[in-house]
Design an enzyme around this catalytic site. Sequence first.
Site, PDB file in Angstrom:
ATOM      1  N   HIS A  14       0.861  -1.208   0.000  1.00  0.00           N
ATOM      2  CA  HIS A  14       0.000   0.000   0.000  1.00  0.00           C
ATOM      3  C   HIS A  14       0.885   1.241   0.000  1.00  0.00           C
ATOM      4  O   HIS A  14       1.547   1.536   0.997  1.00  0.00           O
ATOM      5  CB  HIS A  14      -0.911   0.019   1.233  1.00  0.00           C
ATOM      6  CG  HIS A  14      -1.866   1.173   1.237  1.00  0.00           C
ATOM      7  ND1 HIS A  14      -3.231   1.009   1.359  1.00  0.00           N
ATOM      8  CD2 HIS A  14      -1.686   2.508   1.123  1.00  0.00           C
ATOM      9  CE1 HIS A  14      -3.821   2.190   1.315  1.00  0.00           C
ATOM     10  NE2 HIS A  14      -2.893   3.125   1.188  1.00  0.00           N
ATOM     11  N   HIS A  16       1.566   5.442  -1.687  1.00  0.00           N
ATOM     12  CA  HIS A  16       1.235   6.625  -2.498  1.00  0.00           C
ATOM     13  C   HIS A  16       2.527   7.175  -3.096  1.00  0.00           C
ATOM     14  O   HIS A  16       3.436   7.560  -2.359  1.00  0.00           O
ATOM     15  CB  HIS A  16       0.569   7.706  -1.637  1.00  0.00           C
ATOM     16  CG  HIS A  16      -0.709   7.233  -1.031  1.00  0.00           C
ATOM     17  ND1 HIS A  16      -1.927   7.417  -1.641  1.00  0.00           N
ATOM     18  CD2 HIS A  16      -0.956   6.543   0.108  1.00  0.00           C
ATOM     19  CE1 HIS A  16      -2.870   6.874  -0.893  1.00  0.00           C
ATOM     20  NE2 HIS A  16      -2.308   6.335   0.174  1.00  0.00           N
ATOM     21  N   ARG A  18       2.321   9.573  -5.750  1.00  0.00           N
ATOM     22  CA  ARG A  18       2.039  10.892  -6.361  1.00  0.00           C
ATOM     23  C   ARG A  18       2.476  10.930  -7.823  1.00  0.00           C
ATOM     24  O   ARG A  18       2.621   9.912  -8.468  1.00  0.00           O
ATOM     25  CB  ARG A  18       2.697  12.041  -5.569  1.00  0.00           C
ATOM     26  CG  ARG A  18       2.521  11.976  -4.054  1.00  0.00           C
ATOM     27  CD  ARG A  18       1.098  11.899  -3.610  1.00  0.00           C
ATOM     28  NE  ARG A  18       0.986  12.096  -2.165  1.00  0.00           N
ATOM     29  CZ  ARG A  18      -0.037  11.691  -1.438  1.00  0.00           C
ATOM     30  NH1 ARG A  18      -1.051  11.042  -1.996  1.00  0.00           N
ATOM     31  NH2 ARG A  18      -0.088  11.920  -0.158  1.00  0.00           N
ATOM     32  N   ASN A  42      -5.025   7.516  -6.144  1.00  0.00           N
ATOM     33  CA  ASN A  42      -5.711   8.777  -5.794  1.00  0.00           C
ATOM     34  C   ASN A  42      -4.931  10.008  -6.280  1.00  0.00           C
ATOM     35  O   ASN A  42      -4.581  10.895  -5.513  1.00  0.00           O
ATOM     36  CB  ASN A  42      -6.021   8.859  -4.286  1.00  0.00           C
ATOM     37  CG  ASN A  42      -4.774   8.813  -3.405  1.00  0.00           C
ATOM     38  OD1 ASN A  42      -3.749   8.256  -3.769  1.00  0.00           O
ATOM     39  ND2 ASN A  42      -4.871   9.415  -2.230  1.00  0.00           N
ATOM     40  N   LYS A 100      -9.229  -0.077  -5.848  1.00  0.00           N
ATOM     41  CA  LYS A 100      -9.224   0.612  -4.557  1.00  0.00           C
ATOM     42  C   LYS A 100     -10.565   1.283  -4.309  1.00  0.00           C
ATOM     43  O   LYS A 100     -11.060   2.040  -5.148  1.00  0.00           O
ATOM     44  CB  LYS A 100      -8.114   1.669  -4.558  1.00  0.00           C
ATOM     45  CG  LYS A 100      -8.053   2.511  -3.292  1.00  0.00           C
ATOM     46  CD  LYS A 100      -7.637   1.690  -2.071  1.00  0.00           C
ATOM     47  CE  LYS A 100      -7.851   2.459  -0.785  1.00  0.00           C
ATOM     48  NZ  LYS A 100      -6.661   2.949  -0.186  1.00  0.00           N
ATOM     49  N   HIS A 137     -10.358   1.392   1.786  1.00  0.00           N
ATOM     50  CA  HIS A 137     -10.163   2.414   2.818  1.00  0.00           C
ATOM     51  C   HIS A 137     -11.383   2.304   3.723  1.00  0.00           C
ATOM     52  O   HIS A 137     -12.468   2.755   3.360  1.00  0.00           O
ATOM     53  CB  HIS A 137     -10.039   3.816   2.207  1.00  0.00           C
ATOM     54  CG  HIS A 137      -9.765   4.851   3.251  1.00  0.00           C
ATOM     55  ND1 HIS A 137      -8.547   5.484   3.391  1.00  0.00           N
ATOM     56  CD2 HIS A 137     -10.545   5.337   4.250  1.00  0.00           C
ATOM     57  CE1 HIS A 137      -8.588   6.309   4.421  1.00  0.00           C
ATOM     58  NE2 HIS A 137      -9.794   6.246   4.958  1.00  0.00           N
ATOM     59  N   HIS A 175      -4.461  -0.424   5.917  1.00  0.00           N
ATOM     60  CA  HIS A 175      -3.981   0.400   7.037  1.00  0.00           C
ATOM     61  C   HIS A 175      -4.906   0.343   8.265  1.00  0.00           C
ATOM     62  O   HIS A 175      -5.445   1.352   8.709  1.00  0.00           O
ATOM     63  CB  HIS A 175      -3.755   1.856   6.608  1.00  0.00           C
ATOM     64  CG  HIS A 175      -4.807   2.472   5.723  1.00  0.00           C
ATOM     65  ND1 HIS A 175      -6.141   2.473   6.035  1.00  0.00           N
ATOM     66  CD2 HIS A 175      -4.706   3.114   4.550  1.00  0.00           C
ATOM     67  CE1 HIS A 175      -6.800   3.095   5.078  1.00  0.00           C
ATOM     68  NE2 HIS A 175      -5.960   3.488   4.155  1.00  0.00           N
ATOM     69  N   LEU A 220      -4.711   9.347   7.888  1.00  0.00           N
ATOM     70  CA  LEU A 220      -6.030   8.725   7.918  1.00  0.00           C
ATOM     71  C   LEU A 220      -5.923   7.267   7.503  1.00  0.00           C
ATOM     72  O   LEU A 220      -5.214   6.987   6.534  1.00  0.00           O
ATOM     73  CB  LEU A 220      -6.998   9.470   6.984  1.00  0.00           C
ATOM     74  CG  LEU A 220      -7.428  10.846   7.497  1.00  0.00           C
ATOM     75  CD1 LEU A 220      -8.189  11.599   6.421  1.00  0.00           C
ATOM     76  CD2 LEU A 220      -8.270  10.728   8.769  1.00  0.00           C
ATOM     77  N   ASP A 248       1.513   2.680   3.467  1.00  0.00           N
ATOM     78  CA  ASP A 248       0.688   3.879   3.281  1.00  0.00           C
ATOM     79  C   ASP A 248       1.553   5.144   3.320  1.00  0.00           C
ATOM     80  O   ASP A 248       1.089   6.203   3.742  1.00  0.00           O
ATOM     81  CB  ASP A 248      -0.436   3.968   4.318  1.00  0.00           C
ATOM     82  CG  ASP A 248      -1.545   4.924   3.894  1.00  0.00           C
ATOM     83  OD1 ASP A 248      -1.624   5.274   2.697  1.00  0.00           O
ATOM     84  OD2 ASP A 248      -2.331   5.340   4.765  1.00  0.00           O
ATOM     85  N   HIS A 252       3.319  14.612   1.679  1.00  0.00           N
ATOM     86  CA  HIS A 252       2.747  15.943   1.423  1.00  0.00           C
ATOM     87  C   HIS A 252       3.850  16.938   1.734  1.00  0.00           C
ATOM     88  O   HIS A 252       4.606  16.739   2.693  1.00  0.00           O
ATOM     89  CB  HIS A 252       1.557  16.228   2.343  1.00  0.00           C
ATOM     90  CG  HIS A 252       0.353  15.389   2.079  1.00  0.00           C
ATOM     91  ND1 HIS A 252      -0.585  15.703   1.127  1.00  0.00           N
ATOM     92  CD2 HIS A 252      -0.070  14.240   2.657  1.00  0.00           C
ATOM     93  CE1 HIS A 252      -1.538  14.799   1.118  1.00  0.00           C
ATOM     94  NE2 HIS A 252      -1.250  13.893   2.041  1.00  0.00           N
ATOM     95  N   ALA A 264      -3.509  14.900   5.505  1.00  0.00           N
ATOM     96  CA  ALA A 264      -3.296  13.611   6.171  1.00  0.00           C
ATOM     97  C   ALA A 264      -2.265  12.810   5.403  1.00  0.00           C
ATOM     98  O   ALA A 264      -2.365  12.674   4.176  1.00  0.00           O
ATOM     99  CB  ALA A 264      -4.611  12.847   6.224  1.00  0.00           C
TER     100      ALA A 264
END
Length: 345
Positions: A14, A16, A18, A42, A100, A137, A175, A220, A248, A252, A264
Amino acid sequence: MTETLTIRRPDDWHLHLRDGEMLKLVAPYTARQFKRAIVMPNLVPPVTTIAAAAAYRERIRAAVGPDSDFEPLMTAYLTDTIDPDEVAKGFEDGVFTACKLYPAGATTNSDSGVTDIRKIDAVLARMAEIGMPLLVHGEVVSADIDIFDREKVFLERILGPTLDRFPDLKVVLEHITTADSVEFVKAGGSKIAATITAHHLRIDRNDMLVGGIRPHMYCLPVAKRRQHKEALREIVTTGDPKFFLGTDSAPHERHAKESACGCAGIFSAPVALESYAETFEELDCLEKLEGFASEHGPRFYGLPLNEDTVTLERSGLDVPAAIDSGRADLTPFHAGERLSWRLRS
Ligand code: DOR
Ligand code: ZN
């Protein structure tokens, strides 16, 4: 005392990554630690088509460079109107590894997510038929539900009934943050598993809120009270194959985290394996790390185990307070701390 620890090369189930400059900055951290990663869809706009996923996969490959054998495993972002044929074709073509489910409004870039799970019944039926995993999620978004209860209520109101309707659906509850989820997954059949992040094994809500608000501990699902963290820590000591590694890691920019309305996400990719090793050693179960990090995930997904290995050595790792490359200013998990283990390069 063990001075080195060699395990089968792990995967991150899992993640991210970007896009754009951020992707170029963060992807190499994951590629250094993991052979494969399940890449979250996402983005803005979200990854909902085979073409978008294939193009994103190419950008990820470019970001890690030609010398890396890192393998991004792509996911489709479920919307109320996504076409079941597109999803199934993407899976059969080897572009999508999973779908997802973001409940609309649950988290970062989830506005296009699913507003009512019944709207995707046709997609779920098709996924169950072809053995395509659903990654969840697991939080409700109703304003009347306290944010600390959102995961528990999701199990009762959404996930339980959905599994009753689709008993053949393969599901990863992502998560997890609560004892309730641990129990739910343990009690479920062989088709349900869960990922656990490095940070939820280490932080509870006090770490985020006591002595000042700590935006770099905000993610989150939000970290819960201590007893829930203890339940996560307990389950990994058992070596239960239904629980496996998913960082996860969710970068950011620092200014977006340290803000009146902070984003988050915890950026753990640079120190993920070291962080898990720290936890497993504290729990006196380092021998369980390999199963959790490198074996349970591929077995659940029905993918081959990695053949090569990685070595951690107990030489200590000073985690930088910031990773500021000019591309982005990021604060990693464990910023400014010293960890016991270091992944050998
Ligand atoms: O903390 C989180 N950050 N949780 C999520 O579900 C999404 C993620 C992100 O994309 O930033
Ligand atoms: Zn995530």
